[in-house]
Motif scaffolding. Structure first.
Motif, mmCIF file in Angstrom:
data_model
loop_
_atom_site.group_PDB
_atom_site.id
_atom_site.type_symbol
_atom_site.label_atom_id
_atom_site.label_comp_id
_atom_site.label_asym_id
_atom_site.label_seq_id
_atom_site.Cartn_x
_atom_site.Cartn_y
_atom_site.Cartn_z
ATOM 1 N N TYR A 393 -2.835 -7.466 -7.276
ATOM 2 C CA TYR A 393 -4.207 -6.989 -7.474
ATOM 3 C C TYR A 393 -4.382 -6.420 -8.889
ATOM 4 O O TYR A 393 -5.384 -6.669 -9.557
ATOM 5 C CB TYR A 393 -4.536 -5.918 -6.433
ATOM 6 C CG TYR A 393 -5.912 -5.302 -6.622
ATOM 7 C CD1 TYR A 393 -7.042 -5.938 -6.118
ATOM 8 C CD2 TYR A 393 -6.076 -4.108 -7.310
ATOM 9 C CE1 TYR A 393 -8.311 -5.396 -6.295
ATOM 10 C CE2 TYR A 393 -7.330 -3.560 -7.500
ATOM 11 C CZ TYR A 393 -8.443 -4.209 -6.988
ATOM 12 O OH TYR A 393 -9.695 -3.669 -7.180
ATOM 13 N N TYR A 448 -2.732 -12.422 -1.942
ATOM 14 C CA TYR A 448 -4.015 -13.017 -2.340
ATOM 15 C C TYR A 448 -3.912 -14.534 -2.533
ATOM 16 O O TYR A 448 -4.652 -15.124 -3.309
ATOM 17 C CB TYR A 448 -4.552 -12.367 -3.629
ATOM 18 C CG TYR A 448 -4.824 -10.889 -3.495
ATOM 19 C CD1 TYR A 448 -6.039 -10.403 -3.029
ATOM 20 C CD2 TYR A 448 -3.843 -9.964 -3.842
ATOM 21 C CE1 TYR A 448 -6.286 -9.039 -2.909
ATOM 22 C CE2 TYR A 448 -4.066 -8.593 -3.711
ATOM 23 C CZ TYR A 448 -5.295 -8.143 -3.240
ATOM 24 O OH TYR A 448 -5.520 -6.788 -3.115
ATOM 25 N N ARG A 536 -7.574 -9.939 1.071
ATOM 26 C CA ARG A 536 -6.392 -9.160 1.435
ATOM 27 C C ARG A 536 -6.427 -8.772 2.906
ATOM 28 O O ARG A 536 -5.409 -8.897 3.615
ATOM 29 C CB ARG A 536 -6.309 -7.915 0.563
ATOM 30 C CG ARG A 536 -5.114 -7.014 0.875
ATOM 31 C CD ARG A 536 -4.935 -5.993 -0.211
ATOM 32 N NE ARG A 536 -3.806 -5.096 0.050
ATOM 33 C CZ ARG A 536 -3.259 -4.308 -0.863
ATOM 34 N NH1 ARG A 536 -3.707 -4.317 -2.103
ATOM 35 N NH2 ARG A 536 -2.244 -3.513 -0.543
#
Length: 720
Positions: A393, A448, A536
């Protein structure tokens, strides 16, 4: 031409052969030699290959195979070298040059006629590193040389004759632990390193610490510290430092030798956790020298200690971040440490952050050994995957700097997704990618990937990569769009090319600003379309089920950690064993319809209709007869017409920005529904048609509907 790979395991060199041959258009299949000769012979007879290649064998190939099929075996040794521990002996004895020989299978191991042979300078490095680099590249060169000879009518392989001057090898026995044994009071640092390097990966060097037997791995030479030979004189949070007669070495990993054979290789300090002697008191405390605990300041550039796993260097206006984790596994603590250093780099006055990973292995994702050794493997799995997600992230949301991944080693599972998180991805020719998770007990995967993979290669290719669970080469990854550039296969040239490329990016301010502006705009549009938090949450919902409600992942992890052999070749590798019909996709796949709580919108009527649709889809896949199929399709058509109308009405009322395109998808799906119905009515369909039809609907549910799901919750839940 049909080529069968027979191997003990579908690992490094076998995967390299597979991708090389597959890229070149050969018909390739794999049969693992697992000890069942009847099963192995059956596989050969099913495929009927023109050629059999054996990249990695620890068991003898049956004569019934090589007497009827041309069989070539890769031996990691120079001409004439024979035996199962070739590379071990070469490294431990300090050979300056070594090689690879491709030879015909014969009654005596490694004694067949020689088809090709290559040599290379033998680096002072671990067995794993030498095998992954020089041995693998030399074996590939031998492969292509042999293939040029295969149909040549006048080619004759070279018989193994020790009287010839070019034959310098010899028969060497299996290396025993007695021949690897360390004498800390006599052996110098370089000798000890040679012993540990020669046993790296497997089996390790058996030694003793605090009265307990351990196998030693991952050793590095220390240049400053010294002490009483054999004693532990220093430690970090991961490694220990032991004195030698002329210096010291760092030992990064240990594996306890247990009676049941179930020792787990772990960082040295963790493996010794229950072995440290209790603190002494009185006179004894004055006589005993305390072990130094060395703290590493990760905010400082450079590698402060030889055992340091994360460090960076500043070159010009770029920061290069290195993280050569042992075997590419990343524990929760390692992910957090890497994230901490990355965040530090993000505060520096640099224009680019280059993720260099490790030279031999980029990353393989979560640390299965750490997880297996944890008090609660499910909890540790959860923490580890979240730590990986936090790292990725941070990379995705770095908007003020160019991020680049320079991949010089193989990447698998979550590590392969980490590799494609930066803005630009360059890869060394010869690297293998395994961007999938399902081999580990049907893991769904996170990091992700449902955002990053389709963004780079498209939804169809992303589905194929994750469902087929096959390796791809660097060149194939480039063709798919997974990476941006393929650079030189030589590690030193690759590194120089990376630094030149980075200098080119940062040295052009206008172009760099354009890239950063485009990145920020794209990230903004992507976030509006579907927030990263939604990706997520969806992925972790599946992973939570893998970790806490299903035993398949835990069983697969234990088999991996304890090296439990397979009982048969996996279906995705043994293409010759596949049935002609298309089997339903396994649970957890992108093309499988299983209701998940994360699909729930919160509107009772809409959620009920979605659940009904999943049930109808499953019924459709399992319908055995034409009449049942048509009845189910009719029921499905009536259901979705009403559902689509109600869903679109809800979209208009809540101001969903993608209502028109979503409605267009509904229209196209209804057309597909009519088309598949017509094909079945006219007996012009195959099982694969139904799979593809359902797969397209699955993609709509998992992506378009989930985007509206996030919008609806924002409007009706989070804004309240």
């Amino acid at each position: 031409m049909k080529i069968l790979l027979i191997s003990t395991a579908f690992s490094g060199l076998t995967q390299r052969f597979y991708t090389e041959l597959n890229d070149a258009g050969y018909e390739v299949s794999v049969e693992l030699h697992l000890g069942d000769e009847a099963q192995l012979l059956e596989g050969v007879q099913l495929f009927q290959p023109n050629l059999i290649l054996c990249p990695f064998l620890t068991k003898r190939l049956p004569a019934t195979i090589y007497q009827h099929y041309p069989c070539l075996i890769v031996h990691p040794g120079i001409k004439g070298d024979r035996g199962p521990a070739s590379l071990d002996w070469a490294i431990q004895q300090g050979e300056k040059e070594w090689g690879v020989t491709l030879l015909a299978a014969a009654d005596e191991m490694d004694s067949g006629a020689i088809w090709a042979s290559k040599t290379f300078p033998l680096r002072p490095a671990t067995k794993s590193s030498v095998f992954n680099r020089e041995v693998t590249q030399a074996a590939v060169e031998c492969l292509w040389e042999a293939l040029t000879y295969f149909d040549a009518p006048n080619f004759q392989p070279e018989p193994l004759e020790y009287s010839k001057p070019g034959i310098k090898g010899q028969l060497r026995p299996q290396m025993k632990q007695s021949e690897r044994k360390l004498d800390w009071k006599k052996h110098k640092t370089d000798d000890i390193l040679g012993h540990i390097h020669a046993a790296d990966g497997c089996p390790g060097v058996l030694d003793e610490m605090f009265g307990q037997p351990f196998y030693l791995f991952n050793a590095h030479k220390e240049t400053q510290l010294s002490g009483k030979p054999g004693e532990i004189i220093a430690m970090t949070d991961q490694a220990i430092c032991r004195a030698t007669v002329d210096g010291a070495i760092w030992i990064g990993h240990l594996k306890p030798k247990l009676a049941d054979g179930k020792g787990i290789k772990l960082p040295a300090t963790q493996a010794l956790r229950d072995c440290w002697p209790k603190p002494q008191s009185g006179l004894q405390s004055w006589l005993s020298k305390p072990i130094k605990t060395l703290e590493i300041d990760y905010t400082q550039p450079g590698r402060q200690l030889p055992c340091q796993e994360v460090w960076y260097e500043l070159l010009g206006e770029a920061a290069y971040l290195y993280f050569p984790f042992h075997n590419g596994a990343m524990s929760t603590a390692q992910c957090r440490r890497l994230l901490s250093v990355y965040r530090h780099l993000a505060t520096l006055n640099v224009k680019a952050i280059v993720l260099m990973g490790g030279e031999d292995t980029w990353s393989n994702g979560i640390h299965l050994n750490h997880i297996e050794a944890a008090d609660d493997p499910a909890d540790e799995s959860w923490q580890n995957i979240n730590a990986m997600d936090d790292l990725i992230y941070q990379i995705i949301t770095t908007l003020d700097k160019l991020t680049l991944a320079a991949i010089s080693g193989n990447a698998g599972a979550g590590g392969a997704i980490l590799a494609v998180a930066p803005d630009k991805v360059v890869v060394r020719d010869g690297v293998i990618f395994n961007p999938h998770y399902k081999n580990m007990g049907e893991l769904y995967g996170s990091e992700y990937w449902t955002y990053l993979l389709p963004k780079r290669v498209g939804q169809t290719a992303a589905t194929q990569l994750t469902e087929q669970r096959l390796p791809i080469s660097a060149k194939k990854a480039w063709q798919l769009g997974l990476v941006d550039k393929v650079l030189d296969k030589q590690h030193s040239i690759f590194t120089a090319q990376v630094k030149h490329l980075v200098d080119t990016y940062v040295g052009n301010p206008a172009e760099l600003q354009r890239l950063l502006t485009d990145k920020a705009n794209t990230r903004c549009i992507d976030e509006i379309s579907k927030p990263l938090a939604a990706y997520r949450k969806f992925e972790l919902t599946q992973m939570y089920a893998n970790f806490y409600t299903d035993n398949a992942y835990h069983a697969a992890r234990q088999c991996f950690v304890y090296k439990k052999p397979l009982t048969k070749t996996p279906d995705n590798l043994a293409k010759h064993r596949l049935d002609s019909f298309v089997k339903p996709a396994s649970p957890g796949g992108m093309v499988h319809f299983v209701w998940q709580d994360s699909y729930a919108l919160g509107d009772e009527k809409i959620d009920r209709e979605h659940k009904d649709f999943f049930e109808l889809a499953e019924k459709l896949l399992s319908s055995p007869h034409k009449l049942t199929l048509l009845e189910t399709l009719s029921e499905l058509q009536q259901h979705v017409k009403a559902h689509f109308a109600e869903e679109e009405s809800l979209m208009y009322r809540t101001g969903f920005h993608s209502t028109k395109s979503h409605a267009k998808e509904h229209e196209l799906m209804l057309e597909q529904l009519l088309a598949i119905t017509a094909k079945i009515e006219h007996d012009n369909w195959q099982a694969q048609d139904l799979q593809e039809f359902i797969g397209k609907w699955a993609q709509h549910i998992q992506h378009s509907d989930m985007a509206f799901n996030s919008h609806w919750k924002e409007m009706n839940v989070y804004c309240l």
